[in-house]
Scaffold this active site. Structure first.
Site, PDB file in Angstrom:
ATOM      1  CG  HIS A  96      -1.876  -1.199   1.025  1.00  0.00           C
ATOM      2  ND1 HIS A  96      -3.537  -1.227   0.508  1.00  0.00           N
ATOM      3  CD2 HIS A  96      -1.961  -2.641   0.849  1.00  0.00           C
ATOM      4  CE1 HIS A  96      -3.663  -2.043   0.455  1.00  0.00           C
ATOM      5  NE2 HIS A  96      -2.749  -3.118   1.105  1.00  0.00           N
ATOM      6  CG  ASN A 111      -5.694   0.523  -0.003  1.00  0.00           C
ATOM      7  OD1 ASN A 111      -4.859   0.780  -1.161  1.00  0.00           O
ATOM      8  ND2 ASN A 111      -6.372   0.240   1.392  1.00  0.00           N
ATOM      9  CG  ASP A 168      -6.178  -5.913  -0.281  1.00  0.00           C
ATOM     10  OD1 ASP A 168      -6.276  -6.386  -0.331  1.00  0.00           O
ATOM     11  OD2 ASP A 168      -5.066  -5.176  -0.316  1.00  0.00           O
ATOM     12  CG  ASP A 221      -1.767  -7.061   2.935  1.00  0.00           C
ATOM     13  OD1 ASP A 221      -1.872  -4.809   2.635  1.00  0.00           O
ATOM     14  OD2 ASP A 221      -2.587  -7.368   3.473  1.00  0.00           O
TER      15      ASP A 221
END
Lengths: 431, 313
Positions: free
Chosen positions: A61, A93, A152, A314
């Protein structure tokens, strides 16, 4: 201009190479791996180090654009390079969502102007604004540079929407990367934070702590749905962050019948259990949550037999003030880039069933294959993405030593073993 | 006793619990005097911080603090800066900067009191935290007052057959009682439908049953838990009627317990749901006795955390 990386233990799973040798790099490409490769303008002495194709993390991310207070391109690429990563794929995101050409281009352009050379490849959202109502323009997104599409953090629940997503992704030759969670069972997942949703694994620990649990079956059911649809549609589906034995078992069963599925797992999911949450430790709050020993063992067995294809961190930065909250209110996620190598070394190699070449395969060669990225190899002619790491160096995880802008790691304060010493992208030293 | 905070009974030792209960017995005598006032906490500042509504717990803590001459203040969340988005950390530090030495915290999030306690000593202010009920986690002073009540009527807790009936999944009262009673050596039976009685309890040293008649059989103490409105009709339970039929305590069901068994409930009662009118008001009910003991227990806890000759750093 050429560079000779001398006398390291060169491990390249893509050509089953594992020997003390030299790597010759010229014009940004690998020229040769072997012995007596001649003189070079520059020499890097890798004696005592492992020299491997640069690591590839297909689940990061990046937070940019929009949440630069958590992580910006400069800190992200610094954290990656200092940990041996040469390619990272960033999730959509962000704010705005990576759901159109201009945002894809923004991510790529920042990587060029604000990064250090580490490749940052955007993953597009499967749906506009991640609402799972309207598909994004997969065709244009791919053309702009998106390497995959993903839901996700906002898992698609509707099986019909999922089926059409698979069909459309197949049309464009894109892998769909799925966050598998039946949110009816978890109280909403990410959307349930601060609204009474589940916040940790459901089990003995959640019962004692009085925290709402997310049952393991919530993942298993969603993995089953994704795999069955992938089988029927013949669409390439990648299961993100498998955390449960049930999830591993389902992926194994579908791979056995030839369904086009791949899967990843994160170091925290095979190295830690929900015991780490005790004391309401928001540094151990993530989704999917930390599970139990049985699940860790199943994931490790999944690496051994190839059910789980690769390691992905992640990496999910959050500001200190966001994690310094009531457990219910704190966001899900931990950073992972900088601890991935030492935790994987300890859990999978030192105390586990894998050897070093297998670990390099899981961190470099295989993740590149999963998304068909040109990386993960030291074959002559390949772009010279290389890392050199010391598998024995001990270092303490402190806020000061971490390059990520956020410090939300469950390993804070611990001494870990294994550290990158040098990283090159296209022959250029980035760390 | 060196303890600075009371966050739960899970980590409380038997010696600690016994000390609190013995002190609480002494405090009950203070409360029976014509002039209910001691100087034990004179000059101490106790702040009740309730992020969730409460009648009895808040009143009980304030009465306990005032009886021991502490200065009390209270923050009602709806009227505070919390409704403007102020974090727990900033709220606490602000009040600590005004001189609060002890926070009594009720919060809807499990673990909030632990978070509060983590700030003590870090920003130039030292304070104690007492958990007055956090989410579905613990309500330690309720657990203590329940044990005090059992001791009062049964002499000792060790070896007592205690059954707890109702919503074990969501109840912080249940957790504190389970942790405390196991430490004190009671024989525990937990009873409820599988939707409200998680299997994970089986890892603790308890008996579990879904049959209320079986649970009550031979009990010294029958404790029922409040059923929250939002669980009454849905997928936890089909209806109040069915719950009352299967798990409500009425005179007939209570007959299965020992003849001298006591009946407890943390309140507020749903009459006709967990407990029938006849037994709630009957001779075996000690429900109001629990309330009285609540003040004594909270006096004991505050005394040990803040005052006396010990534990005050």
């Amino acid at each position: 201009m050429n560079l000779l990386i001398k006398n390291g233990r060169v491990i390249d799973p893509s050509q089953a190479f594992d020997a003390v040798a030299d790597v010759l790099i010229s014009d940004g490409e690998i020229k040769a791996v072997g012995f007596d490769l001649g003189e070079a303008d520059e020499v890097f002495d890798a004696t005592g180090l492992v020299v491997a194709p640069g690591f590839v993390d297909i689940h990061v991310h990046g937070r940019t654009p929009g949440q630069e207070y958590k992580e910006d391109t400069t800190t992200l690429s610094a954290a990656a390079a200092a940990s041996g990563f040469t390619t990272i794929c960033v999730m959509p995101n962000t704010a705005p969502t990576i759901d159109c050409r201009s945002v894809v281009e923004d991510v790529l352009s920042r990587a060029r102007t604000e990064g250090n050379g580490v490749r940052i490849l955007p993953i597009a959202s499967v749906s506009i604004a991640a609402k799972n109502e309207q598909l994004t323009e997969f065709g244009e997104l791919k053309e702009a540079g998106a390497v995959a599409v993903s839901d996700d953090a906002f898992p698609v629940q509707d099986a019909d929407f999922l089926r059409r997503t698979f069909r459309y992704a197949k049309t464009l030759g894109l892998v769909t990367m799925l966050h598998c969670e039946d949110i009816a069972l978890t109280g909403g997942g990410h959307a349930g934070v601060g609204k009474g949703g589940g916040v940790m694994n459901e089990g003995q620990v959640s019962l004692e702590m009085g925290l709402r649990g997310m049952p393991r079956v919530s993942e298993e059911l969603a993995v089953y749905k994704a795999c069955a649809l992938a089988r029927d549609e013949g669409a390439r589906v990648h299961i993100l962050h498998v955390s449960t034995k049930g999830g591993v078992d389902v992926v194994r069963a579908f791979k056995a019948i030839g369904a086009p599925v791949t899967a990843e797992a994160g170091p925290h999911h095979f190295a830690l259990t929900d015991e780490a949450v005790r004391g309401y430790n928001t540094g151990a709050k993530m989704n999917p949550p930390l599970r139990t020993l049985v699940d860790c063992e199943a994931i490790i067995a999944g690496f051994v037999d190839g059910t789980i294809d690769c390691i992905a961190t992640d990496h999910a930065p959050h500001a200190a003030r966001e994690k310094d909250r009531e457990f219910d209110a704190a966001p899900f996620g931990i950073i992972g880039l900088e601890t991935s190598l030492p935790i994987s070394l300890r859990t999978l190699v030192e105390r586990g069933p894998l050897d070093l070449p297998s670990l390099v395969f899981l961190m470099s060669t295989r993740p590149a294959e999963v998304l068909e990225i040109d990386a993960g190899t030291l074959q002559p002619g390949a772009r010279a993405d290389v890392c050199a790491f010391d598998p024995n160096e001990r270092w303490a995880v402190t806020p000061e030593v971490l390059r990520s802008k956020s410090k939300n790691t469950p390993w804070m304060g611990q001494t870990l073993t294994g550290r990158a010493k040098a990283t090159w992208v296209a022959g250029k030293r980035v760390f | 006793m060196k303890r600075k905070h009371l966050l739960g009974l899970q980590d409380a030792t038997r010696e600690e619990i016994e000390t609190w209960l013995e002190t609480a017995d002494a405090m009950r005598e203070v409360l029976a005097r014509p002039i209910k006032k001691t100087p034990a906490l004179r000059g101490q500042s106790v702040c009740t911080l309730f992020f969730e509504p409460s009648t009895r717990t808040r009143a009980s803590f304030e009465m306990a603090a005032k009886t021991m001459s502490a200065d009390t203040s209270s923050l009602t969340v709806a009227a505070s800066s919390v409704s403007k988005g102020e974090t727990l950390k900033d709220t606490l530090l602000t009040l600590a900067a005004m001189g609060a030495k002890c926070f009594v915290i009720r919060h809807s999030s499990s673990g909030a009191p632990e978070l509060a306690a983590s700030y003590s000593g870090k920003f130039g202010f030292d304070f104690s935290v007492v958990n007055a009920g956090d989410g579905q986690h613990e309500h330690p002073t309720q657990g203590l007052l329940d044990m005090m009540t059992m001791r009062e009527h049964k002499g000792q807790i060790e070896g007592l057959n205690v059954c707890i009936i109702g919503d074990l999944l969501h109840s912080r009262v249940a957790r504190s009682n389970v942790f405390g009673l196991l430490t004190m050596g009671a024989n525990l039976t937990l009873c409820g439908p599988h939707t409200l009685l998680p299997q994970e309890f089986s890892a603790m040293n308890v008996k579990m049953t879904t049959n209320a008649d079986e649970a009550v059989e031979g009990a010294d103490v029958v404790m029922t838990l409040r059923l929250q409105n939002e669980r009454m009709n849905g997928a936890y339970l089909p209806s109040v009627r069915e719950f009352a039929r299967l798990y409500g305590i009425n005179a007939q069901r209570l007959k299965r317990a020992k003849p001298d068994a006591i009946l407890m409930h943390p309140g507020p009662i749903n009459r006709g749901v967990e407990i029938s009118d006849e037994v709630a008001d009957g001779a075996q009910s000690v429900i109001l006795n629990q309330v009285t003991n609540g003040v004594a227990v909270r006096m004991a806890v505050l005394y040990h955390l803040l005052g006396g000759n010990e534990g005050n750093e």
